[in-house]
Design a protein around this motif. Structure first.
Motif, mmCIF file in Angstrom:
data_model
loop_
_atom_site.group_PDB
_atom_site.id
_atom_site.type_symbol
_atom_site.label_atom_id
_atom_site.label_comp_id
_atom_site.label_asym_id
_atom_site.label_seq_id
_atom_site.Cartn_x
_atom_site.Cartn_y
_atom_site.Cartn_z
ATOM 1 N N THR A 21 0.735 -1.339 -0.197
ATOM 2 C CA THR A 21 0.026 -0.092 -0.058
ATOM 3 C C THR A 21 0.875 1.028 0.031
ATOM 4 O O THR A 21 1.897 1.075 0.467
ATOM 5 C CB THR A 21 -1.015 0.099 1.259
ATOM 6 O OG1 THR A 21 -1.723 1.176 1.314
ATOM 7 C CG2 THR A 21 -0.207 0.040 2.596
ATOM 8 N N VAL A 22 0.333 2.403 -0.552
ATOM 9 C CA VAL A 22 1.098 3.549 -0.736
ATOM 10 C C VAL A 22 0.027 4.780 -0.745
ATOM 11 O O VAL A 22 -0.934 4.528 -1.257
ATOM 12 C CB VAL A 22 2.041 3.650 -1.729
ATOM 13 C CG1 VAL A 22 1.283 3.456 -3.217
ATOM 14 C CG2 VAL A 22 2.983 4.693 -1.688
ATOM 15 N N SER A 23 0.248 5.951 -0.488
ATOM 16 C CA SER A 23 -0.549 7.084 -0.791
ATOM 17 C C SER A 23 0.476 7.914 -1.322
ATOM 18 O O SER A 23 1.688 8.371 -1.057
ATOM 19 C CB SER A 23 -1.102 7.534 0.491
ATOM 20 O OG SER A 23 -0.356 8.121 1.466
ATOM 21 N N SER A 24 -0.173 8.908 -2.230
ATOM 22 C CA SER A 24 0.757 9.950 -2.813
ATOM 23 C C SER A 24 -0.402 10.897 -3.082
ATOM 24 O O SER A 24 -1.482 10.863 -3.503
ATOM 25 C CB SER A 24 1.179 9.432 -4.207
ATOM 26 O OG SER A 24 1.792 10.405 -4.895
ATOM 27 N N PHE A 68 2.490 7.595 -11.339
ATOM 28 C CA PHE A 68 3.714 6.778 -11.446
ATOM 29 C C PHE A 68 3.294 5.504 -10.841
ATOM 30 O O PHE A 68 3.492 4.216 -11.387
ATOM 31 C CB PHE A 68 4.742 7.111 -10.444
ATOM 32 C CG PHE A 68 5.720 6.652 -10.080
ATOM 33 C CD1 PHE A 68 7.006 6.148 -11.029
ATOM 34 C CD2 PHE A 68 5.955 6.083 -8.848
ATOM 35 C CE1 PHE A 68 7.988 5.338 -10.660
ATOM 36 C CE2 PHE A 68 6.896 5.115 -8.635
ATOM 37 C CZ PHE A 68 7.818 4.640 -9.469
ATOM 38 N N TYR A 69 2.564 5.405 -9.515
ATOM 39 C CA TYR A 69 2.113 3.941 -9.159
ATOM 40 C C TYR A 69 1.214 3.311 -9.851
ATOM 41 O O TYR A 69 1.206 2.197 -9.819
ATOM 42 C CB TYR A 69 1.670 4.335 -7.765
ATOM 43 C CG TYR A 69 2.760 4.865 -6.672
ATOM 44 C CD1 TYR A 69 3.585 3.781 -6.296
ATOM 45 C CD2 TYR A 69 2.850 6.111 -6.359
ATOM 46 C CE1 TYR A 69 4.700 4.362 -5.288
ATOM 47 C CE2 TYR A 69 3.768 6.843 -5.368
ATOM 48 C CZ TYR A 69 4.845 5.790 -4.983
ATOM 49 O OH TYR A 69 5.842 6.033 -4.140
ATOM 50 N N GLN A 70 0.144 4.107 -10.494
ATOM 51 C CA GLN A 70 -0.935 3.309 -11.230
ATOM 52 C C GLN A 70 -0.194 2.567 -12.440
ATOM 53 O O GLN A 70 -0.558 1.510 -12.722
ATOM 54 C CB GLN A 70 -2.062 4.357 -11.538
ATOM 55 C CG GLN A 70 -2.597 4.712 -10.402
ATOM 56 C CD GLN A 70 -3.776 6.006 -10.720
ATOM 57 O OE1 GLN A 70 -3.345 6.884 -11.674
ATOM 58 N NE2 GLN A 70 -4.716 6.119 -9.906
ATOM 59 N N ARG A 71 0.811 3.412 -12.997
ATOM 60 C CA ARG A 71 1.548 2.710 -14.107
ATOM 61 C C ARG A 71 2.525 1.265 -13.760
ATOM 62 O O ARG A 71 2.524 0.644 -14.383
ATOM 63 C CB ARG A 71 2.573 3.670 -14.638
ATOM 64 C CG ARG A 71 1.890 4.670 -15.490
ATOM 65 C CD ARG A 71 3.012 5.446 -16.422
ATOM 66 N NE ARG A 71 4.015 6.098 -15.559
ATOM 67 C CZ ARG A 71 3.685 7.395 -14.906
ATOM 68 N NH1 ARG A 71 2.732 8.057 -14.992
ATOM 69 N NH2 ARG A 71 4.886 8.037 -14.292
ATOM 70 N N GLU A 107 -6.280 2.523 -7.232
ATOM 71 C CA GLU A 107 -6.642 3.509 -6.192
ATOM 72 C C GLU A 107 -7.895 2.906 -5.417
ATOM 73 O O GLU A 107 -8.853 2.406 -5.976
ATOM 74 C CB GLU A 107 -7.156 5.024 -6.697
ATOM 75 C CG GLU A 107 -7.542 6.042 -5.835
ATOM 76 C CD GLU A 107 -8.103 7.301 -6.451
ATOM 77 O OE1 GLU A 107 -9.065 7.885 -5.945
ATOM 78 O OE2 GLU A 107 -7.649 7.692 -7.756
ATOM 79 N N THR A 108 -7.702 3.233 -4.078
ATOM 80 C CA THR A 108 -8.823 2.642 -3.183
ATOM 81 C C THR A 108 -9.508 3.765 -2.400
ATOM 82 O O THR A 108 -10.462 3.606 -1.754
ATOM 83 C CB THR A 108 -8.221 1.687 -2.111
ATOM 84 O OG1 THR A 108 -7.186 2.495 -1.428
ATOM 85 C CG2 THR A 108 -7.311 0.772 -3.016
ATOM 86 N N ASP A 163 -5.006 13.340 -1.184
ATOM 87 C CA ASP A 163 -3.901 12.192 -0.925
ATOM 88 C C ASP A 163 -4.813 11.241 -1.427
ATOM 89 O O ASP A 163 -5.594 10.445 -1.039
ATOM 90 C CB ASP A 163 -3.789 12.136 0.623
ATOM 91 C CG ASP A 163 -2.806 11.221 0.920
ATOM 92 O OD1 ASP A 163 -1.961 10.756 0.020
ATOM 93 O OD2 ASP A 163 -2.470 11.094 2.352
ATOM 94 N N VAL A 164 -4.007 10.441 -2.317
ATOM 95 C CA VAL A 164 -4.769 9.105 -3.213
ATOM 96 C C VAL A 164 -3.879 7.887 -2.493
ATOM 97 O O VAL A 164 -2.847 7.833 -2.212
ATOM 98 C CB VAL A 164 -4.172 9.352 -4.536
ATOM 99 C CG1 VAL A 164 -4.610 8.091 -5.420
ATOM 100 C CG2 VAL A 164 -4.650 10.583 -5.323
#
Length: 154
Positions: free
Chosen positions: A105-108, A116-119, A124-125, A137-138
């Motif tokens: 898990t991460v948030s950005s 970047f994370y989606q690539r 997204e939750t 904050d995603v």
């Protein structure tokens, strides 16, 4: 007979209290361990330096009960085009797997790197709204057992 009056509880507000932070962490870890029966919380990092020893980038993360949480990932601006973010993230995911994690898990913030994370396969939750400048904050999640590639295809 003399009545004894003791002062009541004291509430204080001020700058960050390192001792308080350590105590709160210890208390919450104990509570979380009792509630989840997962006592394997640990921290790790990934670091890249150049030939002169200057920091190119790095990542700080934790693992707990099969979950890896990325706290921070940063790459020096003039090195971002060289793929260091992806290499650091790949190394962190490999280390998480080595430590027995099957999810991360991460948030950005919206002005940082959710794309970047989606690539890299993160979905997204949720979002926390109300950050300065109209940002959010995603919150994102990725299964480390999936055989999907960075863009989501098999």
């Amino acid at each position: 007979m003399t009545a004894r009056h003791s002062p009541g509880p004291t509430l204080t507000t001020g700058d960050r209290d390192t001792e308080l932070n350590e105590r709160l962490t210890a208390e919450l870890v104990a509570f979380n361990t009792a509630a989840t029966d997962a006592a394997d919380r640990d921290m790790f990092s990934v670091k890249v330096t150049d030939e002169a020893g200057r920091l190119i980038g790095g990542l700080a993360a934790w693992t707990w009960g099969g979950l890896c949480g990325i706290e921070m990932l940063w790459v020096r601006e003039d090195d971002r085009k060289d793929g260091w973010g992806s290499r650091i993230l790949d190394a962190a995911e490999a280390e998480a797997r080595r430590r027995g994690c099957d999810r991360v898990t991460v948030s950005s913030f919206t002005f940082q790197a959710p794309g970047f994370y989606q690539r890299h396969g993160y979905a997204e939750t949720g979002r926390t709204l109300g950050f300065p400048g109209g940002h959010a904050d995603v919150h994102m999640y990725k299964s480390l057992t999936s055989r999907l590639g960075p863009s989501g295809e098999a």
